[in-house]
Write an enzyme that holds these catalytic residues in place. Structure first.
Site, PDB file in Angstrom:
ATOM      1  N   TRP A 176     -33.654 -94.686  55.961  1.00 26.80           N
ATOM      2  CA  TRP A 176     -34.275 -94.430  54.739  1.00 26.80           C
ATOM      3  C   TRP A 176     -35.087 -92.867  55.185  1.00 26.80           C
ATOM      4  O   TRP A 176     -35.242 -92.956  54.436  1.00 26.80           O
ATOM      5  CB  TRP A 176     -35.295 -95.467  54.815  1.00 26.80           C
ATOM      6  CG  TRP A 176     -34.184 -96.576  54.082  1.00 26.80           C
ATOM      7  CD1 TRP A 176     -34.596 -97.858  54.311  1.00 26.80           C
ATOM      8  CD2 TRP A 176     -33.232 -96.759  53.341  1.00 26.80           C
ATOM      9  NE1 TRP A 176     -33.581 -98.880  53.771  1.00 26.80           N
ATOM     10  CE2 TRP A 176     -32.921 -97.953  52.943  1.00 26.80           C
ATOM     11  CE3 TRP A 176     -32.558 -96.022  52.169  1.00 26.80           C
ATOM     12  CZ2 TRP A 176     -31.730 -98.246  52.801  1.00 26.80           C
ATOM     13  CZ3 TRP A 176     -31.289 -96.025  51.625  1.00 26.80           C
ATOM     14  CH2 TRP A 176     -30.641 -96.966  51.669  1.00 26.80           C
ATOM     15  N   PHE A 207     -35.863-115.619  50.509  1.00 21.87           N
ATOM     16  CA  PHE A 207     -35.798-115.359  49.111  1.00 21.87           C
ATOM     17  C   PHE A 207     -34.881-116.175  48.269  1.00 21.87           C
ATOM     18  O   PHE A 207     -34.581-116.391  46.913  1.00 21.87           O
ATOM     19  CB  PHE A 207     -35.272-113.324  49.344  1.00 21.87           C
ATOM     20  CG  PHE A 207     -34.018-113.516  49.678  1.00 21.87           C
ATOM     21  CD1 PHE A 207     -32.435-113.848  50.367  1.00 21.87           C
ATOM     22  CD2 PHE A 207     -34.373-111.734  50.545  1.00 21.87           C
ATOM     23  CE1 PHE A 207     -31.765-113.282  50.885  1.00 21.87           C
ATOM     24  CE2 PHE A 207     -33.016-111.460  50.940  1.00 21.87           C
ATOM     25  CZ  PHE A 207     -32.116-112.308  51.603  1.00 21.87           C
ATOM     26  N   HIS A 244     -24.708-107.070  50.311  1.00 21.39           N
ATOM     27  CA  HIS A 244     -23.469-107.238  51.004  1.00 21.39           C
ATOM     28  C   HIS A 244     -23.779-108.249  52.133  1.00 21.39           C
ATOM     29  O   HIS A 244     -22.474-107.949  52.913  1.00 21.39           O
ATOM     30  CB  HIS A 244     -23.321-105.296  51.283  1.00 21.39           C
ATOM     31  CG  HIS A 244     -24.432-104.896  52.372  1.00 21.39           C
ATOM     32  ND1 HIS A 244     -24.151-104.037  52.746  1.00 21.39           N
ATOM     33  CD2 HIS A 244     -24.792-105.772  53.245  1.00 21.39           C
ATOM     34  CE1 HIS A 244     -24.792-103.587  53.835  1.00 21.39           C
ATOM     35  NE2 HIS A 244     -25.734-105.121  53.996  1.00 21.39           N
ATOM     36  N   ASP A 245     -24.981-109.033  52.780  1.00 22.78           N
ATOM     37  CA  ASP A 245     -24.817-109.488  53.176  1.00 22.78           C
ATOM     38  C   ASP A 245     -23.623-110.520  53.283  1.00 22.78           C
ATOM     39  O   ASP A 245     -23.729-111.443  53.664  1.00 22.78           O
ATOM     40  CB  ASP A 245     -25.832-109.921  53.750  1.00 22.78           C
ATOM     41  CG  ASP A 245     -26.599-108.857  54.564  1.00 22.78           C
ATOM     42  OD1 ASP A 245     -26.080-107.815  54.732  1.00 22.78           O
ATOM     43  OD2 ASP A 245     -28.291-108.750  54.705  1.00 22.78           O
ATOM     44  N   ASN A 255     -17.295-103.564  58.220  1.00 25.58           N
ATOM     45  CA  ASN A 255     -18.147-103.688  59.370  1.00 25.58           C
ATOM     46  C   ASN A 255     -18.943-104.938  59.009  1.00 25.58           C
ATOM     47  O   ASN A 255     -19.653-106.019  59.750  1.00 25.58           O
ATOM     48  CB  ASN A 255     -19.092-102.266  59.129  1.00 25.58           C
ATOM     49  CG  ASN A 255     -20.043-102.830  60.617  1.00 25.58           C
ATOM     50  OD1 ASN A 255     -19.832-102.695  61.635  1.00 25.58           O
ATOM     51  ND2 ASN A 255     -21.611-102.832  60.031  1.00 25.58           N
ATOM     52  N   GLN A 311     -19.721-108.502  60.993  1.00 25.51           N
ATOM     53  CA  GLN A 311     -20.907-109.031  61.301  1.00 25.51           C
ATOM     54  C   GLN A 311     -21.372-110.423  60.358  1.00 25.51           C
ATOM     55  O   GLN A 311     -22.688-110.835  61.153  1.00 25.51           O
ATOM     56  CB  GLN A 311     -22.016-107.846  61.452  1.00 25.51           C
ATOM     57  CG  GLN A 311     -22.861-107.736  62.096  1.00 25.51           C
ATOM     58  CD  GLN A 311     -24.000-107.066  62.522  1.00 25.51           C
ATOM     59  OE1 GLN A 311     -23.784-106.034  61.190  1.00 25.51           O
ATOM     60  NE2 GLN A 311     -25.112-107.204  63.049  1.00 25.51           N
TER      61      GLN A 311
HETATM   62  C1  SAM Z   1     -29.200-105.865  55.869  1.00 24.86           C
HETATM   63  S1  SAM Z   1     -30.783-105.632  56.248  1.00 24.86           S
HETATM   64  C2  SAM Z   1     -32.294-104.668  54.675  1.00 24.86           C
HETATM   65  C3  SAM Z   1     -32.463-104.223  55.368  1.00 24.86           C
HETATM   66  C4  SAM Z   1     -33.169-103.670  53.647  1.00 24.86           C
HETATM   67  N1  SAM Z   1     -33.286-103.507  52.827  1.00 24.86           N
HETATM   68  C5  SAM Z   1     -32.958-101.861  54.227  1.00 24.86           C
HETATM   69  O1  SAM Z   1     -31.887-101.714  53.125  1.00 24.86           O
HETATM   70  O2  SAM Z   1     -33.073-101.553  55.382  1.00 24.86           O
HETATM   71  C6  SAM Z   1     -31.110-107.008  55.187  1.00 24.86           C
HETATM   72  C7  SAM Z   1     -32.466-107.873  55.219  1.00 24.86           C
HETATM   73  O3  SAM Z   1     -33.015-109.602  54.266  1.00 24.86           O
HETATM   74  C8  SAM Z   1     -33.936-109.936  55.865  1.00 24.86           C
HETATM   75  N2  SAM Z   1     -33.627-111.548  54.552  1.00 24.86           N
HETATM   76  C9  SAM Z   1     -31.946-112.023  55.741  1.00 24.86           C
HETATM   77  N3  SAM Z   1     -31.960-113.116  54.700  1.00 24.86           N
HETATM   78  C10 SAM Z   1     -33.141-113.307  54.880  1.00 24.86           C
HETATM   79  C11 SAM Z   1     -33.910-114.463  53.310  1.00 24.86           C
HETATM   80  N4  SAM Z   1     -33.401-115.871  53.667  1.00 24.86           N
HETATM   81  N5  SAM Z   1     -35.263-114.490  52.954  1.00 24.86           N
HETATM   82  C12 SAM Z   1     -36.136-113.018  53.000  1.00 24.86           C
HETATM   83  N6  SAM Z   1     -35.166-112.176  54.078  1.00 24.86           N
HETATM   84  C13 SAM Z   1     -34.207-112.206  54.831  1.00 24.86           C
HETATM   85  C14 SAM Z   1     -33.544-109.665  56.661  1.00 24.86           C
HETATM   86  O4  SAM Z   1     -34.446-110.405  58.051  1.00 24.86           O
HETATM   87  C15 SAM Z   1     -33.162-108.308  56.875  1.00 24.86           C
HETATM   88  O5  SAM Z   1     -35.111-106.983  56.744  1.00 24.86           O
END
Ligand code: SAM
Length: 336
Positions: A156, A228, A246-247, A293, A297
């Site tokens: 960012w 969340f 995307h996760d 990717n 992952q």
């Molecule tokens: C791929 S990263 C994206 C981070 C950020 N939004 C960015 O674009 O730089 C995914 C984020 O989701 C958070 N995350 C994963 N599962 C979560 C959950 N159940 N509740 C809250 N945050 C979560 C992770 O800790 C991480 O910070």
């Protein structure tokens, strides 16, 4: 010829940049007031002279460093690109991103054959960790968590402003960045929209690490620990989901979007930030590679605009607008 270059040369280039970053070549050349000989760089960084000379020569070949010859001896110096993006000290540094790619992403990509065969991530084969809980794998140690957060943070510094200005968000007086990690995008939002409140919600360990390592003085962003997928979301006019969709598998994304819809009032919205595929899926190549990717992952993938529109309308949102920024990440805004 192109195939030969892809198969025999292109894959080596990232390793050259990764190694130079890990060894501290770009930092040394930035700090040095004068061009340095290979032997001097080697001595400072504790490497072999021969290995360092070959590495430096490739870095010159790919135009990341410069060289001048004085009395037959090569003297190496940095360039604007290496100073701005590769040295650790620069505010636009991609150093953390490069280290994460080198130490975590590259080993996962070594198992791409199995990822494609099995259609699932390779956390188990690569790191001996369950492939089910993706963030337990990503956050397998404090060190890994810090590296991952550094990776997220550095994006960012470069693309954040384009994202927060992709739409005029000034009408949203409270914003919650769900999974906002280190708070880098939230800080961009707070800078651009000073009359809005901006809160990052993330997992407890992540929030604690963000507060310890990533805060900036004078920044108004608040942090809240939470999950969340579980319990209520803090109320907001605008929810941000940057690199979250995307996760995860589609059913989890739909559940999250429905929850966001019921947490905001009419006129409230959600901003999705992702590297968006073309509708035809024939590019951009960056988004196609990011999608692979995600395969190695996570449990998710990159999508074309219609997939976001579909998920958002199914969750109850209207007025879906898509903005392609022309950079690595794009934005989709939808209103309740
Ligand atoms: C791929 S990263 C994206 C981070 C950020 N939004 C960015 O674009 O730089 C995914 C984020 O989701 C958070 N995350 C994963 N599962 C979560 C959950 N159940 N509740 C809250 N945050 C979560 C992770 O800790 C991480 O910070």
């Amino acid at each position: 010829q192109k195939l030969k270059i892809y198969c025999a040369e292109v894959y080596c280039v990232p390793q050259v940049i990764f190694s130079a970053c890990e060894l501290g070549v770009f930092d040394l050349l930035l700090q040095s007031q004068k061009p340095l000989k290979a032997g001097e760089v080697a001595r400072e960084l504790g490497t072999s002279e021969d290995g360092m000379e070959r590495l430096l020569d490739v870095l010159v070949g790919i135009e990341i460093l410069e060289v001048e010859h004085t009395e037959g001896t090569a003297h190496y110096s940095s360039t604007d690109v290496s100073n701005l993006y590769l040295a650790k000290a620069s505010p636009k540094s991609l150093h953390d991103m490069i280290i994460y790619n080198s130490q975590t992403i590259y080993p996962l990509w070594n198992n791409l054959v199995d990822a494609v065969r099995e259609g699932k991530n390779q956390n188990e084969k690569t790191f001996g960790l369950s492939s089910k809980d993706i963030f337990s794998a990503i956050y397998r140690s404090e060190e890994e968590m810090l590296k991952f957060m550094g990776l997220m943070n550095s994006t960012w510094a470069i693309d954040g402003h384009d994202i927060v200005t992709a739409f005029n968000l000034s009408g949203f007086k409270s914003m919650v960045d769900l999974g906002g990690c280190s708070g880098a995008l939230a800080r961009e939002l707070a800078r651009e929209y000073p009359s809005s409140t901006v809160t990052v919600l993330d997992l407890p360990k992540v929030v604690q690490t963000a507060k310890q390592h990533f805060t900036e003085s004078g920044c108004t962003v608040e942090f809240q620990e939470g999950d969340f997928f579980e319990g209520d979301l803090p109320p907001a006019d605008l929810y941000i989901l940057a690199r979250i969709i995307h996760d995860w598998k589609k059913d989890k994304c739909e559940k999250l979007l429905k929850k966001i819809h019921s947490s905001t009032s009419p006129g409230g919205g959600v901003l999705i930030v992702e590297a968006m595929l073309f509708e035809s899926r024939r590019g951009p190549i960056t988004a196609q590679l990011y999608s692979l990717n995600m395969l190695v992952q996570t449990e998710g993938k990159e999508h074309p605009p219609s997939h976001y529109t579909g998920m958002l309308t199914q969750a109850g949102f209207k007025d879906v607008q898509v903005c392609r920024t022309g950079k690595s990440y794009d934005a989709v805004l939808a209103i309740k």
